[in-house]
Design a protein around this motif. Sequence first.
Motif, short mmCIF file in Angstrom:
data_model
loop_
_atom_site.label_atom_id
_atom_site.label_comp_id
_atom_site.label_asym_id
_atom_site.label_seq_id
_atom_site.Cartn_x
_atom_site.Cartn_y
_atom_site.Cartn_z
N ILE A 86 0.85 -1.13 0.05
CA ILE A 86 0.06 0.08 0.03
C ILE A 86 0.89 1.30 -0.03
CG2 ILE A 86 -1.70 1.42 1.18
CD1 ILE A 86 -2.58 -1.33 2.59
N CYS A 87 0.77 2.10 -0.96
CA CYS A 87 1.46 3.50 -1.13
C CYS A 87 0.66 4.42 -0.72
CB CYS A 87 1.79 3.71 -2.32
SG CYS A 87 2.99 2.49 -3.24
N LEU A 88 1.18 5.47 0.27
CA LEU A 88 0.45 6.74 0.77
C LEU A 88 1.07 7.81 -0.20
CD1 LEU A 88 0.71 5.85 4.68
CD2 LEU A 88 -1.29 5.27 2.85
N TYR A 189 -5.12 -4.02 -8.74
CA TYR A 189 -4.65 -2.52 -8.11
C TYR A 189 -5.74 -1.83 -7.79
CZ TYR A 189 -1.68 1.24 -7.46
OH TYR A 189 -0.97 2.32 -6.92
N LEU A 190 -5.82 -1.34 -6.58
CA LEU A 190 -6.95 -0.47 -6.06
C LEU A 190 -6.33 0.71 -5.83
CD1 LEU A 190 -9.75 -0.25 -5.02
CD2 LEU A 190 -8.79 -0.70 -2.58
N SER A 191 -6.82 1.96 -6.50
CA SER A 191 -6.30 3.38 -6.34
C SER A 191 -7.34 4.14 -5.71
CB SER A 191 -6.00 3.84 -7.59
OG SER A 191 -5.59 5.21 -7.41
N ILE A 192 -7.28 4.74 -4.29
CA ILE A 192 -8.56 5.45 -3.85
C ILE A 192 -7.81 6.94 -3.65
CG2 ILE A 192 -9.70 5.69 -1.91
CD1 ILE A 192 -9.22 2.70 -1.18
N VAL A 230 -3.23 -6.84 -5.02
CA VAL A 230 -1.79 -7.26 -5.06
C VAL A 230 -0.97 -5.71 -4.51
CG1 VAL A 230 -1.74 -8.84 -6.47
CG2 VAL A 230 -1.47 -6.78 -7.42
N ALA A 231 -1.73 -4.76 -4.81
CA ALA A 231 -0.99 -3.50 -4.45
C ALA A 231 -2.06 -2.26 -4.55
CB ALA A 231 0.05 -2.99 -5.57
N ALA A 232 -2.03 -1.11 -4.10
CA ALA A 232 -3.05 -0.07 -3.69
C ALA A 232 -2.13 1.28 -3.46
CB ALA A 232 -3.93 -0.59 -2.45
N GLY A 259 -5.66 -3.32 3.77
CA GLY A 259 -4.66 -4.30 4.43
C GLY A 259 -5.11 -5.69 4.56
N GLY A 260 -6.45 -5.52 5.64
CA GLY A 260 -7.13 -6.65 5.85
C GLY A 260 -7.42 -7.64 4.73
N MET A 261 -7.89 -6.99 3.63
CA MET A 261 -8.29 -7.79 2.63
C MET A 261 -6.97 -8.34 1.95
SD MET A 261 -11.44 -8.24 2.40
CE MET A 261 -11.71 -8.61 0.62
N MET A 262 -5.86 -7.81 1.82
CA MET A 262 -4.73 -8.29 1.27
C MET A 262 -4.18 -9.46 2.16
SD MET A 262 -2.62 -4.79 0.44
CE MET A 262 -2.89 -3.92 -1.17
N LEU A 263 -4.30 -9.34 3.47
CA LEU A 263 -3.70 -10.24 4.30
C LEU A 263 -4.77 -11.42 4.45
CD1 LEU A 263 -2.16 -8.13 6.94
CD2 LEU A 263 -0.87 -9.38 5.60
#
Length: 268
Positions: A86-88, A189-192, A230-232, A259-263
């Motif tokens: 996850i990128c901030l 890839y999820l972009s919010i 896989v990344a967000a 993060g919960g869904m990724m894990l």
Amino acid sequence: MSRLSLLGIPNDDNSSYLKGSAEAPPLIRRELHSDAYSIWSETGVDLGAAGTLLDHGDLRFDGGEDPWDTIEREVGRALASGAPLICLGGDHAITHPILRAVRRRHSRLTIVHVDAHADIYDAYEGNRRSHASPFARIMEEGLADRLIQLGLRTINDHHRAQFERFGVEVIPASEWGAQLRLRIDTPIYLSIDMDGIDPAHAPGVSHREPGGPSVRQVIDLIQHLDQPIVAADIVEYNPRCDISNLTAVVAAKLLKEVGGMMLKAARD
């Protein structure tokens, strides 16, 4: 043990209206780790468990290298562990170099993009790297197989032409129903973009656009994605525009749910 990577990308060089989103990553982390809240996701994952969260800190931009090269390289390093990332942000322009690195690891990829704006201008105010243009660059370079944009509420004729050019699938805010479910058969890839959420819930953004989805609707979307994320990225939080850290709290909440869904996917 399943792990989750976190990386701050404090870059708002390509913001068109207000600067400030480069200041966001440490403030989102502060709310993530605050004793005022639980660090568990609603799906039953403890992000605070020992060894679960691998925080790579914030990138530094020294001016001696193209920031896009720095982002692509460091995202690649963070992904090398195999853990989802996850990128901030940072502004939304950073999604372009992030996806250059992500695409190298995933031959099949669908982008799920939550935003008030399409961010698909060929160029905005003459800047092809504008935070209003990343998805034009992403689709030109073939960095995803599908682009699904949700929550849009500022669509114009240029956007419509770009949607047709790139085969973009659009669910505007006016069509985001309570039982929205996406059919996807690739990694995600999820972009919010934080301005994708109605500003009544997330006022700390540079471009407030009323009429958007609630935090609950976005969480519901996240929790019903049936392919691995896989990344967000979580971008466009502008602390200079926030009220009582409300938007930072929302961003941290979304981080926990993503993060919960990724894990959860990694453990299943």
